[in-house]
Design a protein around this motif. Structure first.
Motif, PDB file in Angstrom:
ATOM      1  N   THR A   1       0.907  -1.250   0.017  1.00 55.49           N
ATOM      2  CA  THR A   1       0.117  -0.007   0.029  1.00 55.49           C
ATOM      3  C   THR A   1       0.863   1.210   0.047  1.00 55.49           C
ATOM      4  N   ILE A   2       1.913   1.214   0.702  1.00 61.63           N
ATOM      5  CA  ILE A   2       2.639   2.431   0.743  1.00 61.63           C
ATOM      6  C   ILE A   2       3.583   2.606  -0.565  1.00 61.63           C
ATOM      7  N   ASN A   3       3.908   1.644  -1.186  1.00 66.61           N
ATOM      8  CA  ASN A   3       4.261   1.855  -2.443  1.00 66.61           C
ATOM      9  C   ASN A   3       3.600   2.285  -3.444  1.00 66.61           C
ATOM     10  N   TYR A   4       2.355   1.973  -3.446  1.00 65.66           N
ATOM     11  CA  TYR A   4       1.434   2.184  -4.250  1.00 65.66           C
ATOM     12  C   TYR A   4       0.882   3.673  -4.290  1.00 65.66           C
ATOM     13  N   GLN A   5       0.784   4.104  -2.955  1.00 64.58           N
ATOM     14  CA  GLN A   5       0.424   5.606  -2.546  1.00 64.58           C
ATOM     15  C   GLN A   5       1.466   6.519  -3.134  1.00 64.58           C
ATOM     16  N   ARG A   6       2.751   6.007  -2.947  1.00 62.79           N
ATOM     17  CA  ARG A   6       3.848   7.028  -3.195  1.00 62.79           C
ATOM     18  C   ARG A   6       3.919   6.887  -4.783  1.00 62.79           C
ATOM     19  N   HIS A   7       3.787   6.076  -5.505  1.00 62.10           N
ATOM     20  CA  HIS A   7       4.268   6.184  -7.031  1.00 62.10           C
ATOM     21  C   HIS A   7       3.140   6.101  -8.095  1.00 62.10           C
ATOM     22  N   TYR A   8       1.817   5.763  -7.520  1.00 55.15           N
ATOM     23  CA  TYR A   8       0.606   5.426  -8.608  1.00 55.15           C
ATOM     24  C   TYR A   8       0.602   6.631  -9.549  1.00 55.15           C
ATOM     25  N   ARG A   9       0.308   7.864  -8.717  1.00 55.23           N
ATOM     26  CA  ARG A   9       0.002   9.093  -9.732  1.00 55.23           C
ATOM     27  C   ARG A   9       1.102   9.244 -10.848  1.00 55.23           C
ATOM     28  N   THR A  10       2.326   9.240 -10.606  1.00 51.93           N
ATOM     29  CA  THR A  10       3.287   9.345 -11.498  1.00 51.93           C
ATOM     30  C   THR A  10       2.857   8.236 -12.724  1.00 51.93           C
ATOM     31  N   ALA A  11       2.836   7.039 -12.391  1.00 54.31           N
ATOM     32  CA  ALA A  11       2.486   5.895 -13.382  1.00 54.31           C
ATOM     33  C   ALA A  11       1.190   6.368 -14.292  1.00 54.31           C
TER      34      ALA A  11
END
Length: 214
Positions: A48-58
């Motif tokens: 979840t932390i990885n997702y929240q950190r990076h999904y917007r850029t992707a």
């Protein structure tokens, strides 16, 4: 980086569908989208932390992102996030898994590498590949990149009719036990053969498999 023979074959497909399973920071998926701008790229990350950190850029690059864990069952599982790289003394979210890590005695540090884990873990939603494809109206997959820290066999056993031309899988954890997975590397290769795949090339940490009826 895509292997040259893979890139050539994929470039011949107009309606390309690429999967990045175990996306972490989504960099692999973003590179897919840059290489094949007209492709559909589905990127899966359980942490979840990885997702929240990076999904917007992707998402800005057009990658379709999902905060879920692929597994052999539709339901839930405990996810064990990696939290720290003890040798370099840095935050490290790159080795989490739905398969329990093997640890050094009386420690939360991995048995075979310098990463520590949150062994309480937390519950994540799990879904099979075939179910995910049906739910998202995906007709086929052309390429899978998978790095799920010892759960590769659980995930790939659920492809059903959605078997891609190529699978690039992290296989180091089958060769050197780091998680409580049941298979060694030879057994994983046998599973891949049963699923219809042959080894194209073995790398230090990964293996490129190709569909044997190509």
């Amino acid at each position: 980086m895509l292997h040259q023979i893979v890139r050539k074959k994929l470039s011949e497909i107009s309606d390309l569908v690429l999967f990045d399973i175990g996306a972490c920071d989504f960099s692999e998926a973003i590179n897919f989208k840059k290489s094949f701008p007209n492709s559909d790229v589905y990127s899966i990350e359980a942490d979840t932390i990885n997702y929240q950190r990076h999904y917007r850029t992707a998402n800005k690059f057009g990658v379709k992102t999902f905060n879920v864990a692929f597994s052999d069952e539709n339901g839930t599982a405990t996810f064990y996030p990696s939290i720290f790289e003890t040798k370099r003394n840095i935050d490290w979210r790159y080795a989490g898994s739905i398969v329990k890590p093997l640890l050094k005695e009386n420690s939360n540090e991995a048995l075979n590498h310098t990463v520590s884990y949150d062994m309480k873990g937390y519950e994540v939603k799990t879904i099979r590949i075939d179910t995910f494809c049906i739910d998202n109206n995906i007709d086929k997959i052309d390429y899978i990149h998978i790095d799920v820290e010892g759960a590769e066999d659980k995930v790939l056993s659920t492809m059903g009719k959605f078997k891609p031309l190529f699978i690039f899988a992290e296989t180091a954890h089958f060769d050197k036990k780091s998680y409580e997975n049941k298979l060694n590397l030879k057994q994983f290769d046998s599973l891949m053969e049963e699923l219809g795949y042959k080894i194209h090339q073995r790398f230090e940490y990964d293996t490129l498999y190709y569909k044997s009826n190509l």
